[in-house]
Motif scaffolding. Structure first.
Motif, mmCIF file in Angstrom:
data_model
loop_
_atom_site.group_PDB
_atom_site.id
_atom_site.type_symbol
_atom_site.label_atom_id
_atom_site.label_comp_id
_atom_site.label_asym_id
_atom_site.label_seq_id
_atom_site.Cartn_x
_atom_site.Cartn_y
_atom_site.Cartn_z
ATOM 1 N N LYS A 174 0.855 -1.185 0.000
ATOM 2 C CA LYS A 174 0.000 0.000 0.000
ATOM 3 C C LYS A 174 0.890 1.232 0.000
ATOM 4 O O LYS A 174 1.871 1.295 0.739
ATOM 5 C CB LYS A 174 -0.910 0.009 1.227
ATOM 6 N N ALA A 175 0.547 2.230 -0.837
ATOM 7 C CA ALA A 175 1.343 3.448 -0.936
ATOM 8 C C ALA A 175 0.481 4.664 -0.622
ATOM 9 O O ALA A 175 -0.677 4.739 -1.034
ATOM 10 C CB ALA A 175 1.945 3.593 -2.324
ATOM 11 N N ALA A 199 -1.512 -6.040 -5.034
ATOM 12 C CA ALA A 199 -1.078 -7.373 -4.611
ATOM 13 C C ALA A 199 0.185 -7.786 -5.369
ATOM 14 O O ALA A 199 0.337 -7.498 -6.553
ATOM 15 C CB ALA A 199 -2.183 -8.391 -4.867
ATOM 16 N N LEU A 200 1.082 -8.443 -4.655
ATOM 17 C CA LEU A 200 2.288 -9.001 -5.269
ATOM 18 C C LEU A 200 2.247 -10.520 -5.133
ATOM 19 O O LEU A 200 1.766 -11.050 -4.138
ATOM 20 C CB LEU A 200 3.545 -8.478 -4.562
ATOM 21 N N ASP A 201 2.740 -11.197 -6.151
ATOM 22 C CA ASP A 201 2.864 -12.657 -6.100
ATOM 23 C C ASP A 201 3.950 -13.081 -7.085
ATOM 24 O O ASP A 201 4.665 -12.236 -7.612
ATOM 25 C CB ASP A 201 1.526 -13.351 -6.370
ATOM 26 N N GLY A 228 -1.943 -6.971 4.805
ATOM 27 C CA GLY A 228 -2.462 -8.331 4.768
ATOM 28 C C GLY A 228 -3.360 -8.569 3.577
ATOM 29 O O GLY A 228 -3.608 -7.669 2.759
ATOM 30 N N ASP A 229 -3.881 -9.771 3.478
ATOM 31 C CA ASP A 229 -4.741 -10.136 2.361
ATOM 32 C C ASP A 229 -6.013 -9.294 2.280
ATOM 33 O O ASP A 229 -6.601 -9.144 1.217
ATOM 34 C CB ASP A 229 -5.123 -11.610 2.443
ATOM 35 N N ASP A 230 -6.425 -8.715 3.418
ATOM 36 C CA ASP A 230 -7.633 -7.881 3.420
ATOM 37 C C ASP A 230 -7.364 -6.487 2.881
ATOM 38 O O ASP A 230 -8.273 -5.696 2.672
ATOM 39 C CB ASP A 230 -8.233 -7.791 4.816
ATOM 40 N N GLY A 231 -6.081 -6.149 2.626
ATOM 41 C CA GLY A 231 -5.722 -4.848 2.082
ATOM 42 C C GLY A 231 -5.736 -3.726 3.100
ATOM 43 O O GLY A 231 -5.535 -2.579 2.761
#
Length: 64
Positions: A2-3, A23-25, A55-58
């Motif tokens: 997040k920026a 998201a990064l993967d 986290g995954d919830d952003g």
């Protein structure tokens, strides 16, 4: 990731183009953010850029 870009004393606005959370993967190992920055008057101004791991919830900031 997040920026957030900020400048409390900047006379104008900085508008994020796109999402603040990316998201990064394995297929997307990098993130890129873009802002449109328009000042109301000329001058030199400082901006702060904070990039956080979330986290995954952003929303939840992941630490350590």
């Amino acid at each position: 990731m997040k920026a957030v870009l900020s400048s409390p004393s900047f006379p104008g606005h900085a508008t994020l183009i796109g999402s603040d959370v990316q998201a990064l993967d394995d297929t997307r190992p990098e993130a890129q953010w873009t802002w449109e920055v328009i000042g109301d008057r000329p001058g030199e101004y400082s901006f702060s850029l904070v990039v956080s791991t979330v986290g995954d919830d952003g929303k939840t900031v992941v630490c350590c």
